[in-house]
Design a protein around this motif. Structure first.
Motif, PDB file in Angstrom:
ATOM      1  N   LEU A 123      41.059  37.465  34.154  1.00 39.29           N
ATOM      2  CA  LEU A 123      40.184  38.442  34.811  1.00 39.29           C
ATOM      3  C   LEU A 123      40.796  39.808  34.608  1.00 39.29           C
ATOM      4  CD1 LEU A 123      38.042  39.594  36.777  1.00 39.29           C
ATOM      5  CD2 LEU A 123      39.486  38.865  38.667  1.00 39.29           C
TER       6      LEU A 123
ATOM      7  N   ARG B  87      40.036  43.389  35.554  1.00 44.16           N
ATOM      8  CA  ARG B  87      39.121  44.157  36.420  1.00 44.16           C
ATOM      9  C   ARG B  87      38.988  45.568  35.847  1.00 44.16           C
ATOM     10  NH1 ARG B  87      42.069  41.235  40.983  1.00 44.16           N
ATOM     11  NH2 ARG B  87      40.448  40.189  42.176  1.00 44.16           N
TER      12      ARG B  87
ATOM     13  N   GLU C  74      37.140  47.972  36.504  1.00 40.77           N
ATOM     14  CA  GLU C  74      36.849  49.095  37.412  1.00 40.77           C
ATOM     15  C   GLU C  74      38.108  49.847  37.849  1.00 40.77           C
ATOM     16  OE1 GLU C  74      35.997  45.996  38.000  1.00 40.77           O
ATOM     17  OE2 GLU C  74      36.977  45.295  39.822  1.00 40.77           O
TER      18      GLU C  74
ATOM     19  N   ASP D 107      32.804  46.318  38.247  1.00 38.14           N
ATOM     20  CA  ASP D 107      32.390  45.791  39.548  1.00 38.14           C
ATOM     21  C   ASP D 107      32.555  46.926  40.557  1.00 38.14           C
ATOM     22  OD1 ASP D 107      31.737  44.280  41.725  1.00 38.14           O
ATOM     23  OD2 ASP D 107      33.533  43.036  41.704  1.00 38.14           O
TER      24      ASP D 107
ATOM     25  N   GLU E  16      29.921  34.058  42.208  1.00 35.79           N
ATOM     26  CA  GLU E  16      30.369  34.689  43.450  1.00 35.79           C
ATOM     27  C   GLU E  16      29.278  34.662  44.506  1.00 35.79           C
ATOM     28  OE1 GLU E  16      33.118  38.359  42.385  1.00 35.79           O
ATOM     29  OE2 GLU E  16      31.344  38.327  41.112  1.00 35.79           O
TER      30      GLU E  16
ATOM     31  N   GLY F  83      34.562  33.184  41.401  1.00 36.84           N
ATOM     32  CA  GLY F  83      35.218  34.241  42.183  1.00 36.84           C
ATOM     33  C   GLY F  83      35.183  33.850  43.650  1.00 36.84           C
ATOM     34  N   THR F  84      36.208  33.102  44.059  1.00 34.89           N
ATOM     35  CA  THR F  84      36.145  32.549  45.427  1.00 34.89           C
ATOM     36  C   THR F  84      36.274  33.624  46.506  1.00 34.89           C
ATOM     37  OG1 THR F  84      38.471  32.027  45.176  1.00 34.89           O
ATOM     38  CG2 THR F  84      36.914  30.210  44.917  1.00 34.89           C
ATOM     39  N   ASN F  85      36.820  34.780  46.174  1.00 36.60           N
ATOM     40  CA  ASN F  85      36.934  35.815  47.215  1.00 36.60           C
ATOM     41  C   ASN F  85      35.546  36.159  47.745  1.00 36.60           C
ATOM     42  OD1 ASN F  85      39.549  35.824  46.328  1.00 36.60           O
ATOM     43  ND2 ASN F  85      39.389  37.754  45.220  1.00 36.60           N
ATOM     44  N   ASP F  86      34.639  36.411  46.811  1.00 28.31           N
ATOM     45  CA  ASP F  86      33.277  36.741  47.234  1.00 28.31           C
ATOM     46  C   ASP F  86      32.478  35.490  47.587  1.00 28.31           C
ATOM     47  OD1 ASP F  86      32.932  39.558  47.346  1.00 28.31           O
ATOM     48  OD2 ASP F  86      33.202  39.631  45.184  1.00 28.31           O
TER      49      ASP F  86
ATOM     50  N   ARG G  96      35.351  39.439  53.843  1.00 25.91           N
ATOM     51  CA  ARG G  96      36.692  39.197  53.301  1.00 25.91           C
ATOM     52  C   ARG G  96      37.704  40.256  53.726  1.00 25.91           C
ATOM     53  NH1 ARG G  96      35.858  40.217  46.783  1.00 25.91           N
ATOM     54  NH2 ARG G  96      38.011  40.869  46.679  1.00 25.91           N
TER      55      ARG G  96
ATOM     56  N   CYS H   9      39.044  32.309  39.500  1.00 26.93           N
ATOM     57  CA  CYS H   9      39.911  33.499  39.525  1.00 26.93           C
ATOM     58  C   CYS H   9      40.024  34.160  40.896  1.00 26.93           C
ATOM     59  CB  CYS H   9      39.440  34.513  38.486  1.00 26.93           C
ATOM     60  SG  CYS H   9      37.795  35.157  38.825  1.00 26.93           S
ATOM     61  N   GLY H  10      39.602  33.480  41.953  1.00 29.07           N
ATOM     62  CA  GLY H  10      39.789  34.065  43.291  1.00 29.07           C
ATOM     63  C   GLY H  10      41.230  33.925  43.749  1.00 29.07           C
TER      64      GLY H  10
HETATM   65  C1  PEP Z   1      36.317  37.319  43.548  1.00 18.60           C
HETATM   66  O1  PEP Z   1      35.355  37.772  44.150  1.00 18.60           O
HETATM   67  O2  PEP Z   1      36.821  36.205  43.804  1.00 18.60           O
HETATM   68  C2  PEP Z   1      36.955  38.096  42.474  1.00 18.60           C
HETATM   69  C3  PEP Z   1      37.913  37.572  41.734  1.00 18.60           C
HETATM   70  O3  PEP Z   1      36.546  39.379  42.290  1.00 18.60           O
HETATM   71  P1  PEP Z   1      37.044  40.610  43.181  1.00 18.60           P
HETATM   72  O4  PEP Z   1      38.187  40.126  44.029  1.00 18.60           O
HETATM   73  O5  PEP Z   1      37.426  41.661  42.224  1.00 18.60           O
HETATM   74  O6  PEP Z   1      35.816  40.913  43.978  1.00 18.60           O
END
Ligand code: PEP
Ligand code: MG
Length: 753
Positions: free
Chosen positions: A470, A472, A474, A511, A607, A628-631, A641, A678-679
């Protein structure tokens, strides 16, 4: 016409002589108070110094009972002297006994005196002590006398800061400047920072206090002010800030302040009283800083802050230092009020152990960059800048948010142990760098990196990761003052590909939106930014921005493999639209003779939960997906989050979420589509165990997680764990949690997590 201020000048001249004489510290203090008393025709002149136990001790006196020196003391806040130290403001009163704060100290014999003038000895806004003159006759002291005493107090403060008075008090209690202080801030980037303070914007230490020629110094001050004003005008006319916006208002306010007559007058007066231009700026800045520290109104604080900034710039003009970053000492912990991301990158990062900021939150760019570099950061550390000197010992705890200034030996030891442990662990991980990431029962697993800055790239080599899972993109946009142009983007991506060599890189398109705001783009305020106009949505509505980025990526990857993935995809249709744009860009670039990528793969991030009901359709039109587990977790659990309150409420290892993740990996097998994750959870060994058990074989994580996850993997029998976990997933959630089961499994087999 300038008023001829003779009294203060004569006094300063005398003080300069005293400072130059070869005297012992106590003798020097005694001579100073005698000289001040004589010059001001005061019967008493006394000097109180603030000790580490918050007590003001009488260190020298002309006029009070000599027996009281080093015996008499007051708490901060107690009596007139204590009040001056607490408020950092002078008290000038004809009848001291009438003042409500008056406290009588019988051992001093001060009941004989009526009028009282006391001023704080300030350094960076902090009171280090109090200087007092008293007279028998009731009188109000003149403004000129107040000025003279304040100037003397400043010189004494420098003496204290230089450590000259250490050891003078008989009880062996250190001075306030040397005491241990613990500040509680907010943890912003993990790790322990252990080392010595480096003030980012060092209070320029003014060593040359006394002027030889007031007119010349006034000239110097005016020239520096002119240069300062020109530099602000320059800033205002520069392309990147010329547009309207908050930043412009700030700079306009600067311009106004740089022309503020009151500010300039106060500095000129100090020069006329005998100070050099630098010392005059510092004196006025000290008063300002004292007001700033005690000012609750945020608006006024902001304005005083501007003056403080200007004064620092002015000092740099006068001393010929224009923000050059000097070589850092080993184990530097940078302390700043605030700091830009680029400024942090200017330092030699090898020597930085931590950063402490008075301002900044988790999404500040400097914090994002520090995190990427693995530097511990604590933010919201109130008044930290005023409380330290360059070179002070400091320990910061980026996990808990504590900052220990001049720590006690036991704190130092505890953190040194922690740090040693960490270093040993890191050395262990470094040794594993070339060990293949294969489980005990022979499953190969791809471990890749989440990165986003040029500064991250060496980590690929250092961790031995399989590639960048990943990137990023941005972050480059967030740390830049202006929108990066096509050629800048292209050069940046090319550099990333060069650094990666044969290893794969997955670039994620911008993003932005939500909490990722670009300073130079119009920001639309939204009620729910996380659910709003962000990432791919914004890109499809403003295709110009995305087209430039895609073009830069394609050009940078000429002759090499290119992998691009899209953030926040909600409907399969969005991927088709982007694919059309990419095809068109490729055609165009080919027409213009650009070399094309050797291969191209397009992926989508999963996500948004809606994709769970389009998995087969999606997987037919992409080459890979990345979860993307964070989202995905925040949208699935309806749990922000970034909200501390929600941080530990729901578990990513809970059955519903793990069942969801399993569906994705199963769909990947069904459709023959690569699935990676990739979270943040991929980087936590226990969670990674759970993911391996449900079928994931490819992860992307922050560089510092590679070692711990690989350690776990090498000790894990995945097939055995899978049997256990898949069975547990079928059960209702009232029994053993998955987290408990994983912990037991690991503990029983000595698997590190
Ligand atoms: C996610 O959402 O898991 C992710 C990897 O993207 P970001 O943390 O940049 O939103
Ligand atoms: Mg995301």
């Amino acid at each position: 016409m300038r008023s001829p201020v003779t009294g203060p000048r004569v006094l300063l001249k005398r003080l300069r002589e005293v400072m130059a004489e070869p005297l012992g510290a106590q003798q020097r203090l005694d001579t100073i108070v005698q000289s001040i008393a004589a010059n001001m025709v005061a019967e008493v002149c006394s000097l109180y110094v603030l000790r580490a136990d918050n007590v003001l001790e009488l260190f020298a006196s002309q006029g009070l009972n000599p027996e009281a020196v080093h015996q008499s003391s007051l708490m901060v806040g107690q009596g007139l002297v204590g009040r001056i130290a607490a408020t950092a403001r002078a008290i000038n009163i004809a009848d001291a006994k009438e003042h409500p704060s008056f406290a009588y100290l019988p051992e001093t014999g001060e009941e004989n005196y009526s009028s009282f003038l006391g001023v704080p000895m300030l350094r960076a806004g902090r009171s280090l002590g109090v200087l007092v003159v008293q007279n028998r006759a009731a009188k109000q002291y003149h403004e000129e006398e107040v000025e003279a005493l304040e100037t003397s107090a400043m010189i004494l403060a420098e003496l204290i800061a230089a450590g000259e008075l250490e050891g003078l008090n008989e009880r062996g209690i250190g001075l306030d400047l040397t005491k241990s202080v613990t500040l509680e801030g907010v943890p912003l980037s993990d790790g322990v920072g252990f080392g010595n303070v480096v003030l980012h914007d060092p209070r320029v230490v003014v060593t040359n206090l006394f002027n030889e020629d007031a007119d010349r110094e006034i000239e110097r001050l005016r020239a520096a002010l002119t240069a300062l004003r020109i530099s602000i005008d320059d800033m205002l006319s520069r392309g990147d800030v010329a547009g309207d916006g908050e930043h412009r208002d700030v700079l306009e306010a600067y311009r106004m302040f740089a022309n503020d007559r009151g500010w300039v007058r106060r500095m000129e007066e100090a020069v006329l009283n005998g100070l050099t231009a630098e010392a005059a700026v510092e004196k006025v800045q000290n008063d300002n800083a004292a007001r700033l520290m005690r000012q609750p109104d945020p608006y006024i604080r902001e304005r005083l802050n501007d003056f403080d900034d200007l004064a620092r710039r002015l000092l740099r003009q006068l001393m010929g230092r224009h923000g050059l970053v000097e070589k850092l000492p080993d184990n530097a912990v940078i302390v700043a009020r605030s700091m830009g991301a680029a400024e942090l990158l200017d330092y030699d990062r090898e020597n930085i152990r931590g950063v402490v900021l008075e301002e900044a939150g988790p999404t500040s760019h400097v914090v994002i960059v520090a995190r990427a570099l693995g530097i511990a950061v604590v933010g919201q550390a109130q008044n930290v800048v005023a409380r330290v000197e360059n070179g002070d010992k400091i320990v910061i705890d980026g996990d808990g948010g504590s900052v220990f200034l001049r720590p006690q030996p036991d704190v130092e030891e505890a953190y040194a142990d922690k740090e040693n442990f960490r270093i040993t662990r890191l050395a262990h991980y470094a040794r594993m760098r070339d060990v293949p990431a294969t489980s005990k029962d022979g499953h190969s697993v791809a471990l890749m990196l989440n990165v986003g800055l040029g500064a991250d790239l060496p980590q690929l080599e250092e961790t031995g990761a399989d590639g960048i899972g990943l990137f990023r993109t941005e972050l480059q946009f967030m740390v830049s003052a202006t929108l990066p142009r096509l050629d800048e983007q292209e050069a940046f991506y090319r550099n990333v590909l060069d650094a990666a060599g044969d290893k794969p890189v997955i670039f994620r398109t911008l993003d932005i939106g939500g909490d990722k705001v670009l300073p130079y783009m119009q920001h639309i305020s939204e009620e729910n930014p996380a659910l709003g106009w962000r990432a791919i949505r914004l890109a499809l509505d403003r295709p110009g921005l995305m087209r430039v980025q895609l073009r830069a990526l394609i050009r940078a990857a000429g002759g090499r493999d290119l992998q691009i993935m899209l953030p926040m995809v909600t409907e399969a249709r969005e991927v088709r639209e982007v694919r059309r744009i990419i095809d068109k860009e490729m055609r165009l670039l080919k027409q213009f003779g650009h070399s094309m990528p050797k291969s191209f793969r397009l992926g989508a991030m999963i996500e948004v939960p809606s994709l769970l009901w389009q998995l087969d359709e999606l997987m037919q039109i992409v080459d890979f997906v990345s979860v993307g587990t964070n989202d995905l977790f925040q949208f699935t659990m309806a749990s922000d989050r970034g909200n501390q309150q929600m941080a530990n409420r729901y578990d990513a290892l809970s059955r519903p979420f793990m069942r969801m993740l399993r569906e994705i990996v199963e769909a990947g097998k069904r459709n023959n589509t690569d699935v990676t994750l990739c979270g943040e959870i991929a980087g936590r060994p226990l969670a990674a165990m759970g993911l391996l058990a449900i079928g994931y074989r490819s992860f992307s994580m922050s560089p510092s997680a590679i070692g711990p996850v690989k350690s776990m993997l090498l000790a894990l029998n995945i097939d055995r764990l899978a049997e256990l976990v898949l069975n547990l997933l079928l059960e209702p959630s009232n029994g053993q949690t998955l987290r408990e089961a994983l912990t037991d499994f690991a503990d029983e087999r000595g698997i590190p997590y």
